[in-house]
Structures are given as C-alpha cells and as structure tokens.
Design a protein around this motif. Sequence first.
Motif, mmCIF file in Angstrom:
data_model
loop_
_atom_site.group_PDB
_atom_site.id
_atom_site.type_symbol
_atom_site.label_atom_id
_atom_site.label_comp_id
_atom_site.label_asym_id
_atom_site.label_seq_id
_atom_site.Cartn_x
_atom_site.Cartn_y
_atom_site.Cartn_z
ATOM 1 N N ARG A 1 11.719 -59.545 -44.190
ATOM 2 C CA ARG A 1 11.141 -59.067 -42.927
ATOM 3 C C ARG A 1 10.602 -60.231 -42.093
ATOM 4 N NH1 ARG A 1 8.873 -54.894 -46.207
ATOM 5 N NH2 ARG A 1 6.902 -56.025 -46.217
ATOM 6 N N GLU A 2 9.915 -61.153 -42.758
ATOM 7 C CA GLU A 2 9.375 -62.306 -42.036
ATOM 8 C C GLU A 2 10.491 -63.177 -41.466
ATOM 9 O OE1 GLU A 2 6.936 -64.228 -44.895
ATOM 10 O OE2 GLU A 2 5.268 -62.807 -44.705
ATOM 11 N N ARG A 3 11.560 -63.352 -42.250
ATOM 12 C CA ARG A 3 12.683 -64.161 -41.766
ATOM 13 C C ARG A 3 13.335 -63.515 -40.548
ATOM 14 N NH1 ARG A 3 15.614 -63.932 -45.999
ATOM 15 N NH2 ARG A 3 14.777 -65.794 -47.024
ATOM 16 N N GLU A 4 13.488 -62.186 -40.591
ATOM 17 C CA GLU A 4 14.097 -61.473 -39.473
ATOM 18 C C GLU A 4 13.198 -61.552 -38.232
ATOM 19 O OE1 GLU A 4 17.147 -59.539 -37.618
ATOM 20 O OE2 GLU A 4 17.076 -60.346 -39.674
ATOM 21 N N THR A 5 11.893 -61.480 -38.438
ATOM 22 C CA THR A 5 10.959 -61.572 -37.313
ATOM 23 C C THR A 5 11.019 -62.951 -36.669
ATOM 24 O OG1 THR A 5 9.462 -59.953 -38.318
ATOM 25 C CG2 THR A 5 8.532 -61.396 -36.634
ATOM 26 N N ILE A 6 11.060 -63.986 -37.493
ATOM 27 C CA ILE A 6 11.146 -65.358 -36.977
ATOM 28 C C ILE A 6 12.436 -65.561 -36.198
ATOM 29 C CG2 ILE A 6 11.358 -67.782 -37.655
ATOM 30 C CD1 ILE A 6 9.478 -67.164 -39.994
ATOM 31 N N LYS A 7 13.533 -65.003 -36.734
ATOM 32 C CA LYS A 7 14.825 -65.126 -36.054
ATOM 33 C C LYS A 7 14.791 -64.442 -34.696
ATOM 34 C CE LYS A 7 19.698 -63.837 -36.532
ATOM 35 N NZ LYS A 7 20.703 -63.162 -37.403
ATOM 36 N N GLU A 8 14.219 -63.238 -34.639
ATOM 37 C CA GLU A 8 14.149 -62.507 -33.377
ATOM 38 C C GLU A 8 13.295 -63.261 -32.358
ATOM 39 O OE1 GLU A 8 12.832 -58.550 -33.982
ATOM 40 O OE2 GLU A 8 14.684 -57.877 -34.965
ATOM 41 N N THR B 1 15.292 -66.301 -31.102
ATOM 42 C CA THR B 1 16.360 -65.853 -30.206
ATOM 43 C C THR B 1 15.778 -65.356 -28.890
ATOM 44 O OG1 THR B 1 17.691 -65.210 -32.122
ATOM 45 C CG2 THR B 1 18.348 -64.326 -29.986
ATOM 46 N N GLY B 2 14.666 -64.638 -28.973
ATOM 47 C CA GLY B 2 14.028 -64.128 -27.768
ATOM 48 C C GLY B 2 13.549 -65.232 -26.853
ATOM 49 N N ASP B 3 12.995 -66.290 -27.430
ATOM 50 C CA ASP B 3 12.528 -67.413 -26.615
ATOM 51 C C ASP B 3 13.699 -68.057 -25.862
ATOM 52 O OD1 ASP B 3 9.962 -66.997 -27.457
ATOM 53 O OD2 ASP B 3 10.017 -68.530 -29.022
ATOM 54 N N ALA B 4 14.827 -68.195 -26.554
ATOM 55 C CA ALA B 4 15.998 -68.774 -25.895
ATOM 56 C C ALA B 4 16.556 -67.825 -24.837
ATOM 57 C CB ALA B 4 17.073 -69.093 -26.935
ATOM 58 N N ALA B 5 16.524 -66.519 -25.139
ATOM 59 C CA ALA B 5 17.085 -65.548 -24.200
ATOM 60 C C ALA B 5 16.271 -65.462 -22.924
ATOM 61 C CB ALA B 5 17.156 -64.175 -24.863
ATOM 62 N N ARG B 6 14.958 -65.581 -23.033
ATOM 63 C CA ARG B 6 14.113 -65.493 -21.834
ATOM 64 C C ARG B 6 14.479 -66.572 -20.817
ATOM 65 N NH1 ARG B 6 10.318 -64.255 -25.937
ATOM 66 N NH2 ARG B 6 9.512 -62.105 -25.751
ATOM 67 N N TYR C 1 15.336 -56.065 -21.091
ATOM 68 C CA TYR C 1 16.092 -56.582 -22.242
ATOM 69 C C TYR C 1 15.228 -56.497 -23.492
ATOM 70 C CZ TYR C 1 19.576 -58.454 -19.014
ATOM 71 O OH TYR C 1 20.556 -58.572 -18.048
ATOM 72 N N ARG C 2 15.887 -56.200 -24.588
ATOM 73 C CA ARG C 2 15.202 -56.148 -25.882
ATOM 74 C C ARG C 2 16.113 -56.739 -26.950
ATOM 75 N NH1 ARG C 2 16.307 -50.385 -25.264
ATOM 76 N NH2 ARG C 2 14.157 -50.071 -24.582
ATOM 77 N N ILE C 3 15.483 -57.189 -28.016
ATOM 78 C CA ILE C 3 16.220 -57.652 -29.190
ATOM 79 C C ILE C 3 15.604 -56.973 -30.407
ATOM 80 C CG2 ILE C 3 14.776 -59.739 -29.284
ATOM 81 C CD1 ILE C 3 17.108 -61.112 -30.733
ATOM 82 N N GLY C 4 16.387 -56.182 -31.070
ATOM 83 C CA GLY C 4 15.837 -55.394 -32.168
ATOM 84 C C GLY C 4 14.787 -54.440 -31.621
ATOM 85 N N ASP C 5 13.598 -54.491 -32.222
ATOM 86 C CA ASP C 5 12.490 -53.655 -31.762
ATOM 87 C C ASP C 5 11.573 -54.398 -30.803
ATOM 88 O OD1 ASP C 5 13.361 -51.566 -33.378
ATOM 89 O OD2 ASP C 5 12.208 -52.275 -35.110
ATOM 90 N N THR C 6 11.934 -55.629 -30.457
ATOM 91 C CA THR C 6 11.089 -56.450 -29.597
ATOM 92 C C THR C 6 11.583 -56.391 -28.157
ATOM 93 O OG1 THR C 6 10.626 -57.971 -31.430
ATOM 94 C CG2 THR C 6 10.163 -58.761 -29.192
ATOM 95 N N THR C 7 10.695 -56.045 -27.240
ATOM 96 C CA THR C 7 11.041 -56.012 -25.820
ATOM 97 C C THR C 7 10.838 -57.402 -25.232
ATOM 98 O OG1 THR C 7 10.385 -53.693 -25.604
ATOM 99 C CG2 THR C 7 10.499 -54.988 -23.578
#
Length: 202
Positions: free
Chosen positions: A88-95, A98-103, A182-188
């Motif tokens: 779970r922590e690894r998936e959160t870090i990945k999101e 990715t979110g920082d790059a996507a913004r 835009y959202r990635i996973g459960d993160t907006t």
Amino acid sequence: MTDENEKPEGAPGSGAPEGGEAADGFVEAEGPDVETSLSDADQAFLNGEGELPEGMGPDGTPRAESEHLADLKRVTAEYANYRRRTERERETIKERATGDAARAILPVLDDLDRAEAHGDLAEGGPLTAIAQKLRGAVGRLGITAYGEKGELFDPHQHDAIFQRESPDVQQPTVSDVVERGYRIGDTTLRVAKVVVDTPSGS
C-alpha cells in the motif's frame, strides 16, 4: 458296563468346569477386572478434569511443538500484514510521484482541449498525432480525466466558477466544463472547473 467314550464327571475334557478350568483347558482369571494403569493426572485429564499432563500443549501435541506452531503462525501473520502495508505504501508513493509529474503537464492537456474545441485537432491536422500520443501516455500512467456536461454537480469533485438558474434541471447540474478534472487512482489531482445550472427558485 461302562462306555469307553463316557468320561467321569469333572474329568478333563468333559466340558464341565471344575476348579475354574474351562473346557478349552485354559484357567480363567479370578478376581476384579484388570485396568490399565494410569497416573492420577492422566486419568483426570481424560475425564475432563485437572490440568494438562506435563509436557503437553492445549491441542494435545507436545508442549514444545505446540509453542513452535503458535510462534510460526504469529510470524506468518505478522509478515502478511507487513507485506500488505508495504504494498500500500509503495502504491501511494508511486501515485504521488506520478501525480507530481502529471500536474506539470495539465496545462498542456488544457491547451489540447481548447484546440480541439476550436477545431484545431481535426483528423489529419498537424497537432492531432501529437495530441493522441500525449493523451495516450497520460492514460498509461493511470491518469484519467473527468468532468462532462450533464453530470450532477458534486462539490467534492467540481469547482463551480459560475451558477445560473435553469427551469430545465431538478438538481444542480454541470452545464459547461471550463477545465476538466484529473485523478490518479483514488487521488484527485485537480477538480474540474465547471458552470452549474441550478433549479429555478432554489
């Protein structure tokens, strides 16, 4: 005259027991029944009383083996919990990464939406192939866009930059999308900026 086949009463083989001797020649045991010798603690345990026999675990296995199995189960459960938590922590870090790059590229995606709205991304146009590649790359990263006309207004997902009354709606409804969310996973990553129609007289 005595028959040779007759045997005196009580004689061996006559079938009549005498002195405890059976017909087959074996001496029957006399006295009380013989019981298996058990210690008081073992007999009490078999009767459901008292404590476990020394050296035995609650599951009937030797105490050392029982304790080893309990330790093994506990370590296995702890490892399973650790593995799930780490995933779970690894998936959160990945999101987040990715979110920082996507913004950083969301403004570019907004420009593509505006270009498409003005007809600049017509099939075969110079920017069409670039737009398709960029949107495809964003989709492979797990980033999804949302915000469409006709959606019910959700203050947690939409930023209403303008509201107007309309007799055509019964609930607050998105009538125009200024910027898609835009959202990635459960993160907006960004809420959608929209125009909202509200019921008349509300």
